[in-house]
Design an enzyme around this catalytic site. Structure first.
Site, PDB file in Angstrom:
ATOM      1  N   LYS A  18       0.838  -1.204   0.000  1.00 49.36           N
ATOM      2  CA  LYS A  18       0.000   0.000   0.000  1.00 49.36           C
ATOM      3  C   LYS A  18       0.873   1.253   0.000  1.00 49.36           C
ATOM      4  CE  LYS A  18      -2.761   2.714   3.282  1.00 49.36           C
ATOM      5  NZ  LYS A  18      -3.826   3.210   2.413  1.00 49.36           N
ATOM      6  N   GLU A 485     -16.210  13.679  10.254  1.00 51.11           N
ATOM      7  CA  GLU A 485     -15.763  12.412  10.838  1.00 51.11           C
ATOM      8  C   GLU A 485     -14.264  12.361  11.133  1.00 51.11           C
ATOM      9  OE1 GLU A 485     -17.255   9.068   8.616  1.00 51.11           O
ATOM     10  OE2 GLU A 485     -19.214   9.980   8.324  1.00 51.11           O
ATOM     11  N   TRP A 562     -18.833  -6.040   8.327  1.00 51.58           N
ATOM     12  CA  TRP A 562     -17.444  -5.584   8.241  1.00 51.58           C
ATOM     13  C   TRP A 562     -16.673  -5.853   9.526  1.00 51.58           C
ATOM     14  CZ3 TRP A 562     -17.891  -0.292   5.223  1.00 51.58           C
ATOM     15  CH2 TRP A 562     -18.159  -0.580   3.876  1.00 51.58           C
ATOM     16  N   GLU A 606     -23.439  -7.369   0.929  1.00 51.41           N
ATOM     17  CA  GLU A 606     -22.225  -8.172   1.042  1.00 51.41           C
ATOM     18  C   GLU A 606     -22.444  -9.617   1.466  1.00 51.41           C
ATOM     19  OE1 GLU A 606     -18.343  -7.344   3.609  1.00 51.41           O
ATOM     20  OE2 GLU A 606     -18.852  -5.891   2.079  1.00 51.41           O
ATOM     21  N   HIS A 643     -26.854   4.901   3.161  1.00 53.34           N
ATOM     22  CA  HIS A 643     -25.964   4.904   1.995  1.00 53.34           C
ATOM     23  C   HIS A 643     -25.494   3.487   1.712  1.00 53.34           C
ATOM     24  CE1 HIS A 643     -22.794   5.847  -0.817  1.00 53.34           C
ATOM     25  NE2 HIS A 643     -21.921   5.232  -0.047  1.00 53.34           N
ATOM     26  N   CYS A 645     -22.843   1.260  -1.157  1.00 51.85           N
ATOM     27  CA  CYS A 645     -21.821   1.479  -2.181  1.00 51.85           C
ATOM     28  C   CYS A 645     -21.372   0.179  -2.829  1.00 51.85           C
ATOM     29  CB  CYS A 645     -20.617   2.201  -1.588  1.00 51.85           C
ATOM     30  SG  CYS A 645     -19.803   1.342  -0.228  1.00 51.85           S
ATOM     31  N   HIS A 696     -13.457   7.299  -5.751  1.00 54.27           N
ATOM     32  CA  HIS A 696     -12.354   6.352  -5.627  1.00 54.27           C
ATOM     33  C   HIS A 696     -11.284   6.601  -6.680  1.00 54.27           C
ATOM     34  CE1 HIS A 696     -15.659   4.448  -3.453  1.00 54.27           C
ATOM     35  NE2 HIS A 696     -14.722   3.915  -2.704  1.00 54.27           N
TER      36      HIS A 696
END
Length: 758
Positions: A18, A485, A562, A606, A643, A645, A696
């Site tokens: 990363k 946030e 998650w 998911e 929301h 995604c 993104h």
């Protein structure tokens, strides 16, 4: 017994990939330096597996961004708009993954979708009518040779042709069937090259086989592999499936000349019965997925041995395998220095799962498995009481009645009340929640965690960030604001830290997409809320503006999906526990004057079962009520947003409407707004904000581009129901692209309002 794994985490134990990739994006290191980092990671990962005694070590499971994208490049499926940039091969690859905006041109990235029932996102390959599918790349072969130089005869891994074609997007008139022969020829060429190299096994991943399949799809699968397997030569081909069972095509798979078949015996509800009822070809090796690749709890050796005992009468050789790639679990427990041993001994990350495979192999090879030290130690571990129950929480869940899941008055009446109350303009603009988290924001949070600054200093810093964020939104002239946030590390981990019953890790990162990694918390026990989690921040932010300020929460289903869930209670029970905790927070926000509350369910899709017959009974019958439980107690003039995604919502759109939110925002920009037709066809009643630009990607959308997107939306969505917003939170973006993007978004909304008045 031999062992293998399907794949290994590629980001590194401390996210080295990363950081190297992001440094390359910032032009701080060269392509050669990035490639060297990747090479060292592969070397480390292979050495670790070799030291653990894994017999068949996967190669080509590494990726700079995504394996589906790698496969597209390997097969020459690079759309013309990316070739036209005339960038290097590596930069063309990243342009497909992230988009590109520079002197060579301006292109959007590939669409991104959830990888089956995981939190991993794959890049959707695009195949144009003019695409010439052929073997064009060398990555699998180069990495196999790297491993060979390390003394490893690797097992090359590649997304199979059937899954590749089923998940690709065909942008012209042609379909998957039109490209089947070319794809088969490319895979034949791939196997030919592996024969030349001397590879013993080739793993072709076909997770799409666990989906509901039509006769035409099974025929396509047979067509592809009849040609491909005729060219396998001396290479033994492993058909690897995961995330479910292959009930629709088990006989077809067994009839084809595969040398090995990989089945998932954990998520595959019928995998064991398929083998027991139909038998398993004695000339094939069964790769038995018995070590969980998606959860972090220790393997229960006795259960695994019982499974293998049930399989042995029906099979010849069995290889012990993971249920799926270890990409979906953290790398290692070695870096978890703060987690007490009483907890840590129950967990197994990727590195530890290698040890489990080795121990299981040794146990199975022992004359009396139950007498081995490893077996006895494991049995004692599972006999322990983890002390994780909370009677009060369990009683609250047991006391729930039907009325707790119903909000009154009905949506249509609430909508009128809210429009009169808020007096928002047509096409109200807002964001999804988070704003860019600068290195200063992250440093402030880290300093507070380490005790280097006081709570007062931490709060003062964050309040300054919130004040600046509110001022920026007012300057941009957004209609509905958020606090940014800045106190949150992650939309799930933050809430997990505020709830009793959760455990947290230091460095248990899991790749979500590209360079984005998440650190899922662990559900250890029964869940409850000890105190308000967000109220002070939201109340402070609202005090700075007369515009509506959204309270920002994460929904119970997403928090659960998650997290790494418990395995000793049902997902439904756990979801309802979390829902009751979030409900308390919603009511506290409302009581404190926050009249718009967003409860994100980004991960609703998911964990939807891959087979439609299981959707309601196994998931939707509790997932949708869990969300309704969160907001059923609020007043009519409190507006509930949610929301979602990067998933496919077409087939559950009515269930989403049944969540009974007042406003829902969707990801839509990367999928060419295809969700709009679905909303119209299903007479979607909830007010909706399909994302007008892709956060993104680092590219900045133009005002005209966003205005065109809004115009397309207005063709299918009534103007009084349409909101204008980005398609996701802005945390991972920089201020330099965020501000102009939002300015262009607001300008586009105002232009569309003006046009509507004419």
């Amino acid at each position: 017994m031999k062992t293998t794994i399907i794949g290994f985490p590629r980001v590194g134990s401390l996210r080295e990939l990363k950081f190297a990739s992001e440094a390359y994006f910032r032009q701080e290191i060269s392509a050669e330096e990035l490639q060297e980092t990747a090479k060292e990671l592969r070397k480390t990962h292979w050495a670790l597996q070799q030291a653990s005694g894994i017999d068949w070590i996967p190669t080509n499971d590494f990726s700079f961004y995504d394996n589906m994208l790698d496969t597209a490049v390997l097969l020459n499926a690079v759309p013309a708009r990316y070739r036209a940039l005339e960038l290097s091969d590596l930069d063309t690859y990243f342009a497909m993954a992230r988009g590109y905006q520079g002197k060579e041109g301006d292109v959007k990235a590939f669409a991104m979708k959830k990888w089956f029932n995981t939190n991993y996102h794959y890049m959707v390959p695009e195949i144009e009518d003019t695409t010439e599918i052929r073997l064009a790349g060398t990555k699998p072969f180069a990495e196999w040779k790297e491993a060979q130089a390390q003394g490893i005869c690797g097992k090359p891994v590649l997304i199979g042709p059937f899954t590749f074609l089923k998940l690709a997007r065909f942008t012209g008139e042609k379909t998957a069937e039109d490209f089947a022969d070319a794809v088969a020829a490319a895979y034949c060429a791939y196997l030919k090259e592996l024969n030349t190299l001397g590879a013993a096994w080739a793993q072709l991943d076909e997770p799409y086989l666990v989906m509901d399949l039509t006769k035409a799809e099974i025929a396509l699968f047979r067509q592809l592999y009849t040609k491909i397997l005729a060219a396998k030569g001396s290479v033994r081909v492993l058909l690897q499936t995961y995330f479910g069972d292959v009930r629709d095509c088990y006989a077809d798979i067994c009839a084809l000349p595969f040398d090995g078949i990989g089945l998932d015996f954990l998520e595959g509800k019928q995998s064991l019965s398929l083998v027991q009822t139909n038998g398993f070809p004695k000339d094939k090796v069964l790769f038995a997925g018995a070590v969980n690749g998606k959860n972090i709890w220790r393997n229960h050796y006795d259960r695994t041995l019982q499974l293998l005992d049930q399989l042995k009468p029906h099979c010849g050789e069995i290889v012990l395998n993971t249920s799926c790639s270890l990409l979906h679990v953290p790398y290692t427990l070695r870096h978890e220095t703060k987690l007490a041993e009483q907890y840590k001994k129950h967990f197994s990350f990727a590195e530890e799962k290698l040890t489990e495979l080795a121990e299981l192999a040794q146990i199975l090879d022992a004359p009396v498995p139950a007498e081995t030290a490893a077996y006895q130690k494991n049995t004692a571990l599972f006999a322990e009481d983890r002390c994780c129950s909370n009677a009060a929480v369990q009683q609250k869940v047991a006391a729930l009645t039907e009325k707790d899941f119903v909000r009154l008055p009905a949506f249509a009446e609430r909508e009128k009340v809210q429009k009169e109350s808020f007096q928002l303009p047509l096409l109200p603009t807002t964001t999804i929640g988070s704003f860019p988290q600068t290195k200063e924001v992250r440093a402030n949070r880290a300093a507070f965690r380490k005790g280097e600054i006081s709570e007062e200093q931490y709060v003062t810093f964050n309040k300054k960030q919130i004040a600046d964020c509110v001022a920026l939104q007012e300057k941009i002239d957004l209609d509905v604001l958020v606090h940014g946030e800045f106190e949150r590390n992650d939309m799930v981990e933050y809430f997990g830290e505020c709830l009793d019953g959760y455990l947290f890790t230091e460095k248990a990162w899991v790749q979500s997409y590209g360079t984005r990694c998440v650190k899922p918390p662990v559900v250890w026990g029964d869940i409850s809320r000890a105190k308000p989690m967000t109220v002070d921040w939201s109340v402070y932010a609202q005090s700075l503006t007369k515009k509506p300020m959204k309270g920002m929460l994460t929904g119970p289903v997403t928090i659960l999906n998650w997290s790494f869930p418990r395995e000793d209670i049902s997902l439904q029970a756990c979801a309802y526990q979390i829902a009751l905790a979030i409900r308390e927070e919603v009511l506290d926000l409302e009581h404190s004057g926050i009249r718009m509350i967003q409860v994100d369910e980004a991960a609703l899709r998911e964990k939807l079962p891959l087979r439609k017959s299981d959707w309601k009974s196994d998931y939707l019958n509790w997932a949708i009520p869990a969300f309704r439980l969160v907001h059923s107690g609020v007043k009519p003039d409190t507006q509930i947003h949610t929301h979602m995604c990067y998933s496919e919502f077409d087939d559950i759109i009515r269930d989403i409407d049944d969540m009974d939110a007042d406003v829902i925002t969707f990801e839509a920009s990367r999928s060419d707004l295809t969700i709009l037709d679905v909303l119209k066809e299903n007479h979607f009643r909830t007010e909706v904000g399909p994302g007008v630009y892709d956060i993104h990607s680092p590219r900045i959308p133009t005002t005209e581009e966003i205005q065109n997107a809004i115009s397309k939306m207005l063709e299918r969505i009534p103007v009084e129901k349409l909101w204008v917003n980005p398609d996701c939170g802005l945390k991972t973006r920089g201020t330099a692209e965020t501000v102009p993007s939002l300015e262009n978004m607001v300008a586009a909304a105002k232009a569309c309002r003006a046009a509507l008045k004419q």
